[in-house]
Design a protein around this motif. Sequence first.
Motif, mmCIF file in Angstrom:
data_model
loop_
_atom_site.group_PDB
_atom_site.id
_atom_site.type_symbol
_atom_site.label_atom_id
_atom_site.label_comp_id
_atom_site.label_asym_id
_atom_site.label_seq_id
_atom_site.Cartn_x
_atom_site.Cartn_y
_atom_site.Cartn_z
ATOM 1 N N ALA A 120 7.201 13.086 1.299
ATOM 2 C CA ALA A 120 7.158 12.048 1.807
ATOM 3 C C ALA A 120 6.743 10.944 0.420
ATOM 4 O O ALA A 120 5.164 11.141 0.392
ATOM 5 N N TYR A 121 6.414 9.485 0.236
ATOM 6 C CA TYR A 121 5.574 8.456 -0.425
ATOM 7 C C TYR A 121 5.986 7.326 -0.059
ATOM 8 O O TYR A 121 7.321 7.144 -0.069
ATOM 9 N N ALA A 122 5.172 6.972 1.359
ATOM 10 C CA ALA A 122 5.415 5.997 1.877
ATOM 11 C C ALA A 122 4.906 4.697 1.378
ATOM 12 O O ALA A 122 3.742 4.609 1.150
ATOM 13 N N SER A 123 5.154 3.445 1.373
ATOM 14 C CA SER A 123 5.064 1.962 1.573
ATOM 15 C C SER A 123 4.737 1.214 3.200
ATOM 16 O O SER A 123 5.544 1.077 3.266
ATOM 17 N N VAL A 124 4.164 0.177 2.761
ATOM 18 C CA VAL A 124 4.048 -0.417 3.619
ATOM 19 C C VAL A 124 3.876 -2.381 2.846
ATOM 20 O O VAL A 124 2.241 -2.416 2.037
ATOM 21 N N ALA A 125 4.204 -3.443 3.367
ATOM 22 C CA ALA A 125 3.825 -4.763 2.978
ATOM 23 C C ALA A 125 2.595 -4.827 4.160
ATOM 24 O O ALA A 125 3.539 -5.287 5.185
ATOM 25 N N THR A 126 1.755 -5.344 3.647
ATOM 26 C CA THR A 126 1.092 -5.992 4.385
ATOM 27 C C THR A 126 -0.597 -7.158 3.570
ATOM 28 O O THR A 126 -0.430 -7.055 2.805
ATOM 29 N N SER A 127 -1.254 -6.865 5.050
ATOM 30 C CA SER A 127 -2.064 -8.041 4.132
ATOM 31 C C SER A 127 -3.672 -7.288 4.390
ATOM 32 O O SER A 127 -3.399 -6.741 5.328
ATOM 33 N N ASP A 128 -4.708 -7.388 3.682
ATOM 34 C CA ASP A 128 -6.043 -6.667 4.816
ATOM 35 C C ASP A 128 -6.316 -7.199 5.498
ATOM 36 O O ASP A 128 -6.799 -6.122 6.521
ATOM 37 N N ASP A 129 -5.942 -8.436 5.816
ATOM 38 C CA ASP A 129 -6.635 -8.610 7.296
ATOM 39 C C ASP A 129 -5.589 -8.291 7.920
ATOM 40 O O ASP A 129 -5.635 -7.848 9.172
ATOM 41 N N GLU A 130 -4.320 -8.064 8.064
ATOM 42 C CA GLU A 130 -4.240 -7.662 9.026
ATOM 43 C C GLU A 130 -3.602 -6.053 9.383
ATOM 44 O O GLU A 130 -4.766 -5.604 10.309
ATOM 45 N N ALA A 131 -4.131 -5.347 7.883
ATOM 46 C CA ALA A 131 -4.372 -3.641 8.350
ATOM 47 C C ALA A 131 -5.332 -3.240 9.038
ATOM 48 O O ALA A 131 -5.941 -2.346 9.600
ATOM 49 N N ASP A 132 -6.603 -4.779 8.077
ATOM 50 C CA ASP A 132 -7.899 -3.765 8.825
ATOM 51 C C ASP A 132 -8.132 -3.810 10.524
ATOM 52 O O ASP A 132 -8.217 -3.540 11.529
ATOM 53 N N GLU A 133 -7.581 -5.702 10.651
ATOM 54 C CA GLU A 133 -7.223 -5.608 12.238
ATOM 55 C C GLU A 133 -6.868 -4.383 12.914
ATOM 56 O O GLU A 133 -6.637 -4.026 13.530
ATOM 57 N N PHE A 134 -5.674 -3.702 12.532
ATOM 58 C CA PHE A 134 -4.973 -2.489 13.332
ATOM 59 C C PHE A 134 -5.085 -1.645 13.532
ATOM 60 O O PHE A 134 -5.318 -0.864 14.282
ATOM 61 N N SER A 172 -9.586 5.742 0.792
ATOM 62 C CA SER A 172 -8.411 5.682 1.674
ATOM 63 C C SER A 172 -8.951 5.510 2.874
ATOM 64 O O SER A 172 -9.236 4.774 4.026
ATOM 65 N N LYS A 173 -10.425 5.524 2.762
ATOM 66 C CA LYS A 173 -11.077 5.838 3.933
ATOM 67 C C LYS A 173 -12.036 4.134 4.553
ATOM 68 O O LYS A 173 -11.760 4.030 5.101
ATOM 69 N N LYS A 174 -11.902 3.224 2.906
ATOM 70 C CA LYS A 174 -12.283 1.866 2.602
ATOM 71 C C LYS A 174 -11.061 1.123 3.172
ATOM 72 O O LYS A 174 -11.175 -0.367 2.787
ATOM 73 N N THR A 175 -9.988 1.332 2.709
ATOM 74 C CA THR A 175 -8.665 0.485 2.119
ATOM 75 C C THR A 175 -7.314 0.955 3.448
ATOM 76 O O THR A 175 -7.303 1.925 3.540
ATOM 77 N N HIS A 176 -7.650 0.592 4.159
ATOM 78 C CA HIS A 176 -6.834 0.266 6.068
ATOM 79 C C HIS A 176 -5.802 0.566 5.800
ATOM 80 O O HIS A 176 -4.469 1.018 6.325
ATOM 81 N N GLY A 177 -5.327 -0.468 4.494
ATOM 82 C CA GLY A 177 -3.383 -0.278 4.747
ATOM 83 C C GLY A 177 -3.044 1.283 3.966
ATOM 84 O O GLY A 177 -1.436 1.363 4.355
ATOM 85 N N ILE A 178 -4.070 1.917 2.924
ATOM 86 C CA ILE A 178 -2.943 3.470 2.441
ATOM 87 C C ILE A 178 -3.592 3.792 3.573
ATOM 88 O O ILE A 178 -2.455 4.711 3.586
ATOM 89 N N GLN A 179 -3.790 3.719 4.782
ATOM 90 C CA GLN A 179 -4.414 5.045 5.974
ATOM 91 C C GLN A 179 -3.149 5.185 6.419
ATOM 92 O O GLN A 179 -2.536 5.685 7.531
ATOM 93 N N ILE A 180 -1.625 3.723 6.635
ATOM 94 C CA ILE A 180 -1.070 3.180 7.690
ATOM 95 C C ILE A 180 0.223 3.922 7.123
ATOM 96 O O ILE A 180 0.984 4.544 7.306
ATOM 97 N N ALA A 181 0.046 3.705 5.043
ATOM 98 C CA ALA A 181 1.052 4.459 5.068
ATOM 99 C C ALA A 181 1.290 6.170 4.484
ATOM 100 O O ALA A 181 2.372 6.681 4.743
ATOM 101 N N ASP A 182 -0.461 6.533 4.683
ATOM 102 C CA ASP A 182 -0.850 7.963 5.048
ATOM 103 C C ASP A 182 0.347 8.271 6.281
ATOM 104 O O ASP A 182 0.916 9.463 6.366
ATOM 105 N N TYR A 227 0.364 -0.803 -0.052
ATOM 106 C CA TYR A 227 -0.151 -0.359 0.064
ATOM 107 C C TYR A 227 0.807 1.155 0.277
ATOM 108 O O TYR A 227 1.810 1.119 0.237
ATOM 109 N N PHE A 228 0.308 2.417 -0.638
ATOM 110 C CA PHE A 228 0.955 3.617 -0.463
ATOM 111 C C PHE A 228 0.526 4.563 -0.581
ATOM 112 O O PHE A 228 -0.917 4.678 -1.067
#
Length: 380
Positions: A26-40, A274-284, A6-7
């Motif tokens: 800054a452009y950030a990226s995080v390698a994760t899964s939907d489940d991990e990002a959602d739970e966190f 981003s409101k629906k995609t938790h991985g993007i929120q983490i990258a933000d 996610y970026f």
Amino acid sequence: MPQKIYFDESGFTGNNLLHPDQKFFAYASVATSDDEADEFVRRVIEKYGVQGGELKGSKLVKFARGRKVIDEILERFGGKIKISISDKKFSLACKLFEYIFEPSISDINSLFYGIGFHKYIANILYLEFSARGAGAEEIFQEFEELMRSGDEDKLPNIFSSSAHSENSPVIAQIREFAQLRSDDIRRELSALKNSGAGKWILDLTNTALYTLLASWGIQYSPITAICDPSKPLQHDPHIFESMIGRDEKLFSDFGEERHPITFNLSGPLEFADSKKTHGIQIADAVAAAAVYVFSNANDEDAQKWRTTILPVATFGSVMPDFDEVRLRDFRVQRNAVLLMELHARAKAGKSLTEGMPEYIRALSRRLVVDPIPFRSFAGA
């Protein structure tokens, strides 16, 4: 299965790299899964009472509870993060070399990149700008306007507003070189227009994403890239589409540095809300924390975040390096003399590239044996 990455960005100002309130991108990226990002994300929103039900990095860095969220993000995902961070004014100085100098030396540009001439020009311009050297700010402003407007009629007198009785030799040489070689710059601008690449020519998003993906590509194959909607990325996705299903690993040794230049995408770039995609929120949140750290913040949180962010903020980052302008150094002396030589050749109407490899070899031998006294450059 493809690895989802996610970026998201912080500090976006498009082609306006001189924005007074947004000095870093800054452009950030995080390698994760939907489940991990959602739970966190769901857990920390509930734990810290985050308003709006969404992690917004620009808000998190401002408040104590938000900073605790960032603490948890960096602790949980520290080994799954890569960041590209750029000083916008220095990035503009790098692009000035690319579009003002390189068109005139493109036949042998690898020679100049190999000795770090591009780094010298970019860093000396940035140093002049930071020290408020006479004419430096005008050069930056005129160059940015030229690239944004593409107005070729201004080229013969480009950087005229920078002329000042207190100009340093470097500022005067760069201004006069650009004016003398304006036809080369015109051809470069015309080529950009014809290719359709000019609309976001100064923006840093595409380069940051590409470099991050190339770095992730060493670790994962294939990759599913999920980004927050971005006009620069959506304008010309061709370069990323060419990486779909690309298995071979290619590297570049350009400029004496080895970098990956290919990666394997599972499909086109995906753009998600981003409101629906938790991985993007983490990258933000990570991107906002990176901008905060690099904006000279020195509080307890910035010091703590720095230990996690600095080691992973090296992927396509564009930051000044003042070692490239220390005139007591042999390499820097060579590049300073080389600028004078290019300026002299342009003034005399001579070829900039003919005999240049031999000239640089002879100059290198001479400077090793007889370095130029540091003070001599003051009157260059």
